[in-house]
Design a protein around this motif. Sequence first.
Motif, PDB file in Angstrom:
ATOM      1  N   ALA A  19      -5.749   8.057  -2.166  1.00  0.00           N
ATOM      2  CA  ALA A  19      -4.496   8.583  -1.608  1.00  0.00           C
ATOM      3  C   ALA A  19      -3.445   8.732  -2.701  1.00  0.00           C
ATOM      4  O   ALA A  19      -2.734   9.752  -2.765  1.00  0.00           O
ATOM      5  CB  ALA A  19      -3.992   7.657  -0.502  1.00  0.00           C
ATOM      6  N   ARG A  20      -3.337   7.740  -3.566  1.00  0.00           N
ATOM      7  CA  ARG A  20      -2.367   7.814  -4.674  1.00  0.00           C
ATOM      8  C   ARG A  20      -2.688   8.984  -5.602  1.00  0.00           C
ATOM      9  O   ARG A  20      -1.788   9.703  -6.060  1.00  0.00           O
ATOM     10  CB  ARG A  20      -2.389   6.491  -5.453  1.00  0.00           C
ATOM     11  N   ALA A  21      -3.978   9.205  -5.870  1.00  0.00           N
ATOM     12  CA  ALA A  21      -4.378  10.309  -6.750  1.00  0.00           C
ATOM     13  C   ALA A  21      -4.056  11.666  -6.151  1.00  0.00           C
ATOM     14  O   ALA A  21      -3.866  12.643  -6.874  1.00  0.00           O
ATOM     15  CB  ALA A  21      -5.877  10.205  -7.048  1.00  0.00           C
ATOM     16  N   LEU A  22      -3.971  11.734  -4.812  1.00  0.00           N
ATOM     17  CA  LEU A  22      -3.702  12.997  -4.128  1.00  0.00           C
ATOM     18  C   LEU A  22      -2.212  13.229  -3.875  1.00  0.00           C
ATOM     19  O   LEU A  22      -1.829  14.302  -3.382  1.00  0.00           O
ATOM     20  CB  LEU A  22      -4.440  13.031  -2.780  1.00  0.00           C
ATOM     21  N   ALA A  23      -1.385  12.255  -4.216  1.00  0.00           N
ATOM     22  CA  ALA A  23       0.021  12.287  -3.802  1.00  0.00           C
ATOM     23  C   ALA A  23       0.744  13.548  -4.254  1.00  0.00           C
ATOM     24  O   ALA A  23       1.490  14.167  -3.485  1.00  0.00           O
ATOM     25  CB  ALA A  23       0.742  11.040  -4.322  1.00  0.00           C
ATOM     26  N   ASN A  24       0.530  13.982  -5.481  1.00  0.00           N
ATOM     27  CA  ASN A  24       1.282  15.112  -6.047  1.00  0.00           C
ATOM     28  C   ASN A  24       0.583  16.457  -5.855  1.00  0.00           C
ATOM     29  O   ASN A  24       0.777  17.378  -6.655  1.00  0.00           O
ATOM     30  CB  ASN A  24       1.545  14.863  -7.538  1.00  0.00           C
TER      31      ASN A  24
ATOM     32  N   ALA B 272      -0.204  -0.006   5.905  1.00  0.00           N
ATOM     33  CA  ALA B 272       0.918   0.444   5.066  1.00  0.00           C
ATOM     34  C   ALA B 272       1.681  -0.703   4.410  1.00  0.00           C
ATOM     35  O   ALA B 272       2.080  -0.606   3.249  1.00  0.00           O
ATOM     36  CB  ALA B 272       1.882   1.299   5.893  1.00  0.00           C
ATOM     37  N   ASP B 273       1.886  -1.780   5.137  1.00  0.00           N
ATOM     38  CA  ASP B 273       2.735  -2.863   4.627  1.00  0.00           C
ATOM     39  C   ASP B 273       1.941  -4.003   4.000  1.00  0.00           C
ATOM     40  O   ASP B 273       2.511  -5.039   3.646  1.00  0.00           O
ATOM     41  CB  ASP B 273       3.617  -3.396   5.758  1.00  0.00           C
ATOM     42  N   LYS B 274       0.636  -3.832   3.861  1.00  0.00           N
ATOM     43  CA  LYS B 274      -0.184  -4.869   3.217  1.00  0.00           C
ATOM     44  C   LYS B 274      -0.122  -4.724   1.705  1.00  0.00           C
ATOM     45  O   LYS B 274       0.261  -3.683   1.163  1.00  0.00           O
ATOM     46  CB  LYS B 274      -1.635  -4.761   3.684  1.00  0.00           C
ATOM     47  N   TYR B 275      -0.543  -5.795   1.017  1.00  0.00           N
ATOM     48  CA  TYR B 275      -0.634  -5.777  -0.443  1.00  0.00           C
ATOM     49  C   TYR B 275      -2.104  -5.657  -0.845  1.00  0.00           C
ATOM     50  O   TYR B 275      -3.003  -6.006  -0.061  1.00  0.00           O
ATOM     51  CB  TYR B 275      -0.013  -7.048  -1.021  1.00  0.00           C
ATOM     52  N   PRO B 276      -2.376  -5.167  -2.055  1.00  0.00           N
ATOM     53  CA  PRO B 276      -3.773  -4.964  -2.464  1.00  0.00           C
ATOM     54  C   PRO B 276      -4.674  -6.181  -2.272  1.00  0.00           C
ATOM     55  O   PRO B 276      -5.851  -6.025  -1.909  1.00  0.00           O
ATOM     56  CB  PRO B 276      -3.631  -4.586  -3.940  1.00  0.00           C
TER      57      PRO B 276
ATOM     58  N   GLN C 126     -11.146  -0.386   1.057  1.00  0.00           N
ATOM     59  CA  GLN C 126      -9.758  -0.051   1.393  1.00  0.00           C
ATOM     60  C   GLN C 126      -8.923   0.165   0.136  1.00  0.00           C
ATOM     61  O   GLN C 126      -8.098   1.080   0.079  1.00  0.00           O
ATOM     62  CB  GLN C 126      -9.163  -1.161   2.253  1.00  0.00           C
ATOM     63  N   LYS C 127      -9.152  -0.657  -0.881  1.00  0.00           N
ATOM     64  CA  LYS C 127      -8.429  -0.465  -2.140  1.00  0.00           C
ATOM     65  C   LYS C 127      -8.738   0.906  -2.746  1.00  0.00           C
ATOM     66  O   LYS C 127      -7.851   1.584  -3.260  1.00  0.00           O
ATOM     67  CB  LYS C 127      -8.811  -1.568  -3.141  1.00  0.00           C
TER      68      LYS C 127
ATOM     69  N   VAL D  72       0.833  -1.198   0.000  1.00  0.00           N
ATOM     70  CA  VAL D  72       0.000   0.000   0.000  1.00  0.00           C
ATOM     71  C   VAL D  72       0.872   1.255   0.000  1.00  0.00           C
ATOM     72  O   VAL D  72       0.647   2.184  -0.788  1.00  0.00           O
ATOM     73  CB  VAL D  72      -0.939  -0.012   1.226  1.00  0.00           C
ATOM     74  N   ALA D  73       1.867   1.282   0.857  1.00  0.00           N
ATOM     75  CA  ALA D  73       2.751   2.448   0.926  1.00  0.00           C
ATOM     76  C   ALA D  73       3.469   2.675  -0.404  1.00  0.00           C
ATOM     77  O   ALA D  73       3.606   3.818  -0.862  1.00  0.00           O
ATOM     78  CB  ALA D  73       3.764   2.268   2.053  1.00  0.00           C
ATOM     79  N   GLN D  74       3.916   1.608  -1.032  1.00  0.00           N
ATOM     80  CA  GLN D  74       4.620   1.735  -2.318  1.00  0.00           C
ATOM     81  C   GLN D  74       3.680   2.203  -3.428  1.00  0.00           C
ATOM     82  O   GLN D  74       4.087   2.965  -4.312  1.00  0.00           O
ATOM     83  CB  GLN D  74       5.263   0.398  -2.679  1.00  0.00           C
ATOM     84  N   ASN D  75       2.429   1.736  -3.389  1.00  0.00           N
ATOM     85  CA  ASN D  75       1.450   2.206  -4.376  1.00  0.00           C
ATOM     86  C   ASN D  75       1.232   3.706  -4.263  1.00  0.00           C
ATOM     87  O   ASN D  75       1.183   4.412  -5.271  1.00  0.00           O
ATOM     88  CB  ASN D  75       0.119   1.469  -4.179  1.00  0.00           C
ATOM     89  N   ILE D  76       1.114   4.194  -3.034  1.00  0.00           N
ATOM     90  CA  ILE D  76       0.854   5.623  -2.839  1.00  0.00           C
ATOM     91  C   ILE D  76       2.084   6.448  -3.209  1.00  0.00           C
ATOM     92  O   ILE D  76       1.976   7.550  -3.759  1.00  0.00           O
ATOM     93  CB  ILE D  76       0.421   5.889  -1.385  1.00  0.00           C
TER      94      ILE D  76
END
Length: 350
Positions: free
Chosen positions: A153-158, A135-139, A146-147, A99-103
């Motif tokens: 969260a990923r869409a808001l990163a930048n 944070a350390d889970k996988y999709p 949750q997905k 999850v953390a890596q995706n974001i």
Amino acid sequence: MIEIAQLEKDYQVQGRTVSALRNINLHIAQGEIFGIIGRSGAGKSTLLRALNLLERPTSGVVKIEGEDITQFSAVQLQALRQRTGMVFQHFNLLSAKTVAQNIAFPLKLAGKMTVAQRTARVTELFELVGLNEHADKYPAQLSGGQKQRVGIARALANYPHLLLCDEATSALDPETTQSILRLLLDINQKLGLTIVLITHEMQVIRSICDRVAVIDGGEIVESGNVVEVFLHPRHTVTQSLVAENQALDLNLLQELAQRGRTSEHSYLLRLTYVGTATHEPILSRITAQTQADITILQGVIARIKNTPYGQLIVEVSGEEAELDKVLQLFGQADIRVDVLNDLLKQTWGA
């Protein structure tokens, strides 16, 4: 924020031209949640993707923050997409990353932050979308809701100026849908972020949107404030979409017509209350001031985003003078009144 003028999109299919969008004209204000609703194939996804040029229009203008993005160079377009977040129907997460890596992935692609800065930003986003313990889970270890939170969260990163939501809740159950809609509303209010979402569900529009455009056959057939469009739809497509989400049902009118309920000594009325009038004892007051009988046949009290409203179907019976007095009193109470007698006659010959 967004100005769309005379937008057209054509496709070439087996040697013939197919029109997906025709003469689209829209204004979307900074900081609002704007909904685009329509049936499958109406053109709503094509319109949404024109806002970051994932679908390049055949003609027309798309201005974002005063700039016509259809004239952007490749470098300008890349910068636009970095400040435009997108949330997808089926999440589109990287299954081999946590999850953390995706974001963190879009931050890494942008290359503007150190590792420490990326870590800090991901932590902020975990807090914002309520995913601290994942944070350390996988999709594959997450629920659908949750997905989608990871996707948001990923869409808001930048730090985007604009968030595009492509049927973001249609793959979710009703309870999870409401939690995601509350999250989007919270993000809009906290960040002042402009959100454009597409959906085929009027309930989604009613829950969080400020304004809405109804699209059918590649054309905008109705648009405006959600309260006005939802309570007083003008176009048949809008009326159909609203009817699917309304407790007020034309089946009741058909039943009344078959029973011969209406007469020259009665009115069948649809009453619409908006705002503070929704919770006031207006019917009781009007009944006390007239000799007419008022019978509630069907009704609903609910909310459109932050606005309470009520709609009732009532039968008012009595002498003609009393009926006219009731209509006058409803008008004075700032209640919209639609007389349904003629509708019954036109539709069922009652």
